[in-house]
Enzyme design. Structure first.
Site, PDB file in Angstrom:
ATOM      1  N   GLU A   1       0.845  -1.194  -0.038  1.00 34.99           N
ATOM      2  CA  GLU A   1      -0.005  -0.058   0.076  1.00 34.99           C
ATOM      3  C   GLU A   1       0.892   1.185   0.157  1.00 34.99           C
ATOM      4  OE1 GLU A   1      -2.900  -0.339  -0.742  1.00 34.99           O
ATOM      5  OE2 GLU A   1      -3.577  -1.968   0.132  1.00 34.99           O
TER       6      GLU A   1
ATOM      7  N   ARG B   1     -10.186   4.511  -7.101  1.00 39.79           N
ATOM      8  CA  ARG B   1      -9.537   3.903  -6.023  1.00 39.79           C
ATOM      9  C   ARG B   1     -10.352   3.624  -4.901  1.00 39.79           C
ATOM     10  NH1 ARG B   1      -5.122   1.828  -6.714  1.00 39.79           N
ATOM     11  NH2 ARG B   1      -4.623   2.231  -4.599  1.00 39.79           N
TER      12      ARG B   1
ATOM     13  N   ASN C   1       1.086   3.763  -2.882  1.00 42.87           N
ATOM     14  CA  ASN C   1       0.706   5.169  -2.945  1.00 42.87           C
ATOM     15  C   ASN C   1       1.519   6.370  -3.327  1.00 42.87           C
ATOM     16  OD1 ASN C   1      -1.711   4.863  -1.479  1.00 42.87           O
ATOM     17  ND2 ASN C   1      -1.112   5.460   0.532  1.00 42.87           N
TER      18      ASN C   1
END
Lengths: 143, 111
Positions: A48, A104, A52
Site C-alpha cells: 500500500e 481507488r 501510494n
C-alpha cells in the site's frame, strides 16, 4: 534501542516494483520468527505504501522510492520515502474511503493502520512523503 | 495477466490467478469490463482460488465491477478464497457486500 540489521532499497517508481518491494519486505521479516499472517500483513502494508508513492506521490511519472528496512531487538521498521508531490492534508488522507481518484478505494491507510503496530506519516507538499511502518516482535519469538 | 472465463449454469465464471495489485489492476479492469460487455449473462462469479495476494488496488477493481454490475442489474459472487486474501477482503468490508461461496454446490445457490 540497538539496531540489529538494515537493508536499503532504491526503486524506480513503477507499478512493476510494488511486488518486488513487498517480497523484499517479507524476506527481510523472515529473519525473525513471525507468523504467516504477520508476514502477509507486512506485505499488504508495504504494498500500500509503495503503491501510494507510485500513484499519488509521483502520479505515475518518473521518480525514485526508497524502502529502508531495519530490525531492532523487538520490532521491525519499514520506511517508504518519495520525493513526489506530498500530501496536503494527512488527517484527511488517512480517513477510510478517502481517495483523490474515484477508481481507488481509499483503503491504503486503513490496511496500513490495521496490519501494522505503528504508522507515522511525514509529508510536505512538493517535497515528498515518508511513511514509517512498525511491526512489533514478541520477545520470546526471536532467533 | 490473462483471465480465463467460461459459462456454467447461466453464470459466467471468471478465473483469477496470482497477485492482484497495482501492476495488474488496469489490465484486470479492462479484461473484466470486456467480459461484462460481451457476455450474454450478467451473473458473474469470480473464482479466486489461485489468487495468492490482494491489496487495495485489486480490491478497487473488484469493487468497481461490483458497482457496474449492480447498475446493469447483474450480480457478482466470489468463490473459493485463500485465507490471507479473505482476511484482506473482510477488513475492507467486501464480504458484507459481495457473497462469498465456499464450494461448487453453494456457489450456484448463494447470494
Amino acid at each position: 534501542m540497538a539496531q540489529k540489521n538494515q537493508v536499503m532499497l532504491s526503486l524506480q517508481s513503477t507499478d512493476d516494483n510494488v511486488g518486488l518491494a513487498r517480497i523484499t519486505a517479507a524476506a527481510f521479516a523472515s529473519q525473525v520468527d513471525l507468523t504467516l499472517n504477520e508476514i502477509e500483513e507486512i506485505k499488504v502494508a508495504v504494498s500500500e505504501a509503495v503503491s501510494n508513492a507510485v500513484i499519488h506521490g509521483y502520479g505515475h511519472s518518473e521518480g525514485m522510492i526508497q524502502l529502508t528496512m531495519r530490525l531492532y531487538e523487538d520490532y521491525l521498521e519499514y520506511t517508504i520515502s518519495d520525493q513526489g508531490k506530498g500530501i496536503a492534508d494527512i488527517a484527511l488522507a488517512r480517513q477510510p474511503a478517502y481517495s483523490t481518484n474515484p477508481e481507488r478505494t481509499g483503503l491504503g491507510f486503513v490496511f496500513m493502520d490495521s496490519f501494522m503496530d505503528e504508522v507515522n506519516i511525514d509529508s510536505a507538499v512538493a517535497k515528498g512523503t515518508t511513511v514509517r511502518l512498525v511491526k512489533n516482535i514478541l520477545a520470546n519469538r526471536q532467533h | 495477466m490473462e483471465i480465463q472465463w467460461f459459462v456454467k449454469h447461466g453464470n459466467i465464471i471468471v478465473v483469477l490467478a496470482g497477485e492482484l495489485d497495482l501492476r495488474v489492476a488496469n489490465t484486470l479492469r479492462q479484461q473484466l469490463d470486456e467480459v461484462l460487455e460481451h457476455a450474454e449473462t450478467r451473473q458473474i462469479i469470480l473464482d479466486m482460488e489461485a489468487v495468492t495476494f490482494i491489496d487495495s488496488s485489486g480490491i478497487g477493481v473488484i469493487l468497481g465491477r461490483y458497482k457496474r454490475l449492480l447498475a446493469l442489474h447483474g450480480s457478482l459472487r466470489i468463490w473459493k478464497l485463500q485465507p490471507q486474501v479473505e482476511r484482506v477482503l473482510t477488513l475492507a468490508g467486501i464480504v458484507k457486500l459481495i457473497p462469498v461461496c465456499r464450494n461448487e454446490q453453494e456457489v450456484f445457490a448463494c447470494g
